[in-house]
Design an enzyme around this catalytic site. Structure first.
Site, short mmCIF file in Angstrom:
data_model
loop_
_atom_site.label_atom_id
_atom_site.label_comp_id
_atom_site.label_asym_id
_atom_site.label_seq_id
_atom_site.Cartn_x
_atom_site.Cartn_y
_atom_site.Cartn_z
N CYS A 70 0.85 -1.20 0.00
CA CYS A 70 0.00 0.00 0.00
C CYS A 70 0.88 1.24 0.00
O CYS A 70 1.88 1.30 0.73
CB CYS A 70 -0.90 -0.01 1.24
SG CYS A 70 -1.99 1.43 1.38
N GLU A 123 -8.84 -0.71 -2.83
CA GLU A 123 -9.16 0.71 -2.90
C GLU A 123 -10.51 1.02 -2.26
O GLU A 123 -10.66 2.05 -1.59
CB GLU A 123 -9.13 1.19 -4.35
CG GLU A 123 -7.78 1.03 -5.03
CD GLU A 123 -6.63 1.63 -4.25
OE1 GLU A 123 -6.82 2.64 -3.54
OE2 GLU A 123 -5.51 1.06 -4.33
#
Length: 214
Positions: free
Chosen positions: A126, A169
């Protein structure tokens, strides 16, 4: 991070954020904005400002580089994310992970639900948790609903790596980081992943680090 004041109206905060031009600062884990969740997009920015914000997300994602970026990662608590994956990976990795090219897409007010019971586990990283990766088991296929940046409805099935991207997401928009879903014993530095666990699948890492795969 120099992010706009939380007390300013949302459109003003976004204008201030965009004023610097270029890639936007990416918020790192530990900032409350990544945990508060988001409000549905309902015209808060207006078409022109929304287009500028989306373009800034695109520039920032590509510069990082990454395959997705959610609005909270740049300090904006709106239910908007972008994805794009050109798939510059070896063929064996592409096949093992079901990684197929994804054109640039804007997801507005997205939500997903699993389709079937199959799950797939792979190392995941991430942009808001730089330097680290961990194995996350996720539904192998999901149905994604929402809209695009023009207000057109989205209702699509995603499988393989694209399914992982849209889940990652969309989770950001709910205040969820991938670490919340990860096998904690798999947490590895990027260097360790490169040197030890670069195989297409994480079976070797699971045996060596002592965690189970689905």
């Amino acid at each position: 991070m120099g992010t706009p004041s939380d007390h300013a109206p949302l459109a003003e905060r976004v204008e201030e954020l965009l004023a610097g031009g270029g890639p936007l600062p990416i918020v790192a884990a530990g900032d409350p904005v990544l945990r508060r969740g988001t409000e549905p997009y309902d015209g808060q920015l207006g078409p022109a400002l929304l287009a500028r914000f989306v373009e800034a997300l695109r520039i920032t994602m590509r510069a990082a580089p990454g395959v997705g970026l959610a609005a909270p990662q740049v300090g904006v608590e709106l239910r908007i994310a972008v994805i794009e994956d050109p798939v510059p990976v070896p063929e064996e990795v592409r096949l093992a992970r079901g990684r197929v090219p994804q054109p640039f897409r804007v997801l507005v007010n997205p939500a997903y639900e699993p389709v079937g019971g199959a799950r797939a586990a792979f190392f995941e990283g991430c942009l808001s948790v730089p330097g680290w990766q961990a194995v996350v088991a996720r539904p192998a296929e999901v149905r994604l609903t929402g809209q695009d940046e023009h207000g057109h409805a989205l209702d699509e099935m995603f499988t393989g790596w694209p399914a992982r991207i849209v889940q990652h997401e969309t989770d950001h928009l709910d205040g969820v980081l991938y670490l919340d879903r990860a096998e904690s014993r798999s947490l590895s530095s990027n260097q360790a992943v490169t040197e030890r666990w670069a195989q297409p699948t994480p079976e070797k890492a699971a045996r060596a680090l002592g965690f189970e795969l689905p």
